[in-house]
Design a protein around this motif. Sequence first.
Motif, PDB file in Angstrom:
ATOM      1  N   GLY A  78       5.794  -4.051 -37.625  1.00 43.82           N
ATOM      2  CA  GLY A  78       6.060  -2.626 -37.749  1.00 43.82           C
ATOM      3  C   GLY A  78       5.492  -1.841 -36.584  1.00 43.82           C
ATOM      4  N   TYR A  79       5.502  -0.526 -36.736  1.00 44.29           N
ATOM      5  CA  TYR A  79       5.051   0.367 -35.674  1.00 44.29           C
ATOM      6  C   TYR A  79       4.009   1.336 -36.231  1.00 44.29           C
ATOM      7  N   SER A  80       3.057   1.671 -35.380  1.00 48.85           N
ATOM      8  CA  SER A  80       2.017   2.617 -35.770  1.00 48.85           C
ATOM      9  C   SER A  80       2.628   3.986 -36.038  1.00 48.85           C
ATOM     10  N   LEU A  81       2.161   4.636 -37.096  1.00 53.34           N
ATOM     11  CA  LEU A  81       2.672   5.956 -37.424  1.00 53.34           C
ATOM     12  C   LEU A  81       2.132   7.037 -36.497  1.00 53.34           C
ATOM     13  N   SER A  82       1.037   6.745 -35.809  1.00 51.18           N
ATOM     14  CA  SER A  82       0.418   7.766 -34.958  1.00 51.18           C
ATOM     15  C   SER A  82       1.068   7.861 -33.588  1.00 51.18           C
ATOM     16  N   ASP A  83       1.332   6.717 -32.943  1.00 49.24           N
ATOM     17  CA  ASP A  83       1.904   6.755 -31.592  1.00 49.24           C
ATOM     18  C   ASP A  83       3.114   5.831 -31.423  1.00 49.24           C
ATOM     19  N   HIS A  84       3.618   5.260 -32.548  1.00 52.20           N
ATOM     20  CA  HIS A  84       4.829   4.422 -32.534  1.00 52.20           C
ATOM     21  C   HIS A  84       4.668   3.155 -31.683  1.00 52.20           C
ATOM     22  N   THR A  85       3.429   2.739 -31.457  1.00 51.75           N
ATOM     23  CA  THR A  85       3.183   1.492 -30.745  1.00 51.75           C
ATOM     24  C   THR A  85       3.367   0.312 -31.695  1.00 51.75           C
ATOM     25  N   VAL A  87       2.647  -2.655 -33.927  1.00 54.08           N
ATOM     26  CA  VAL A  87       1.380  -3.071 -34.527  1.00 54.08           C
ATOM     27  C   VAL A  87       0.894  -4.386 -33.922  1.00 54.08           C
ATOM     28  N   LEU A  88       1.809  -5.286 -33.622  1.00 54.40           N
ATOM     29  CA  LEU A  88       1.421  -6.567 -33.038  1.00 54.40           C
ATOM     30  C   LEU A  88       0.712  -6.368 -31.705  1.00 54.40           C
ATOM     31  N   ASN A  89       1.197  -5.448 -30.884  1.00 52.56           N
ATOM     32  CA  ASN A  89       0.541  -5.182 -29.601  1.00 52.56           C
ATOM     33  C   ASN A  89      -0.854  -4.606 -29.796  1.00 52.56           C
ATOM     34  N   ILE A  90      -1.005  -3.753 -30.804  1.00 54.55           N
ATOM     35  CA  ILE A  90      -2.326  -3.177 -31.089  1.00 54.55           C
ATOM     36  C   ILE A  90      -3.297  -4.275 -31.517  1.00 54.55           C
ATOM     37  N   LEU A  91      -2.839  -5.157 -32.393  1.00 57.83           N
ATOM     38  CA  LEU A  91      -3.702  -6.244 -32.866  1.00 57.83           C
ATOM     39  C   LEU A  91      -4.089  -7.177 -31.720  1.00 57.83           C
ATOM     40  N   LEU A  92      -3.135  -7.493 -30.858  1.00 57.25           N
ATOM     41  CA  LEU A  92      -3.422  -8.406 -29.744  1.00 57.25           C
ATOM     42  C   LEU A  92      -4.444  -7.817 -28.781  1.00 57.25           C
ATOM     43  N   SER A  93      -4.529  -6.502 -28.714  1.00 60.25           N
ATOM     44  CA  SER A  93      -5.520  -5.872 -27.841  1.00 60.25           C
ATOM     45  C   SER A  93      -6.898  -5.809 -28.496  1.00 60.25           C
ATOM     46  N   LYS A  94      -6.967  -5.902 -29.831  1.00 61.35           N
ATOM     47  CA  LYS A  94      -8.236  -5.799 -30.545  1.00 61.35           C
ATOM     48  C   LYS A  94      -8.807  -7.156 -30.946  1.00 61.35           C
TER      49      LYS A  94
END
Length: 318
Positions: A78-85, A87-94
């Motif tokens: 899916g995509y983040s509701l805050s900035d439409h990024t 979710v997989l990309n966000i997790l891979l960065s964290k």
Amino acid sequence: MLLYIARRFFLMIVILFLVSIMVFGLINIIPGDPASLMLGQEATPQALASLRQNLGLNDPLYLQYIHWVGGVLQGNLGYSLSDHTPVLNILLSKIPVTLELTIFAFLLAVLIAVPAGIISAVHKGSVWDYVTTVFALSGVSIPAFWLGILLIYLLSLTLGWLPPSGYVAFAQNPVRNIILMIMPSIALGIRLSAQLTRMLRSSLLEVMQSDYIRTGYAKGLLEKAVVFKHALRNAMLPVLTVAGLELSSFLGGAVITETIFAVPGLGQLIVNAILTRDFPVVQGAILFMAFAVVIVNFLVDIAYSLLDPRISLGGASK
């Protein structure tokens, strides 16, 4: 052995399926409208209705779950509701940040627990045994959040030895990265070190009473050879189980530790996503953490069976 691994793998798939249902269900009962969060409170009813339709929020929950699981299996969280990024990309960065903290904390725990547990068991009743026992009881009793605050107060604010919080990538500045990771690693790993110390001490004391240990001493073997070559391997079996279970709990403890020390990992991501009601990010992060826990337990089961073949033979014969 292969049948044992296959059974464990099937059980892992079942657990992940049940976890996905729980994660999806819990997120959907949380108050809040994702469409309103994305468009804002001033959005028109027509715009909100259109976005809900596009997001599939008007579909029955079972259809929403099927669509979500189908996307997860394809790598789409899916995509983040805050900035439409994504979710997989966000997790891979964290994930690398939390993984680094977990590895540092685990290594610290093992480096403390193994020698402390061995010394305490070999020299039972000595001063070192009492010191180790006090450390183990204190480490288990102190909450991670309180220990983190205490470390910041003592090592940073009072003594000025370490920076209070922050994070720098290892590739960017290795020395600064290690310095910033010292206090979070201690706060996260001290409980595990205490538990492993207690477990290794009790397990080693039990093994040292075995007949084959007394036989080794009767043959004139040195104490070092008896302890390290014969007793320690069998004593490590229950310790391995505890280490695997506690390593899984590191992901949960990282939520508090990363928040206290401002480490931008999965823990801090989940806290921020909950506060902003970014449901897709919360779903993806919790699902990944559950997946990591199940994988770690699966690997511990395999390692346990390799150290003690009777376990795999027993599982295969049933």
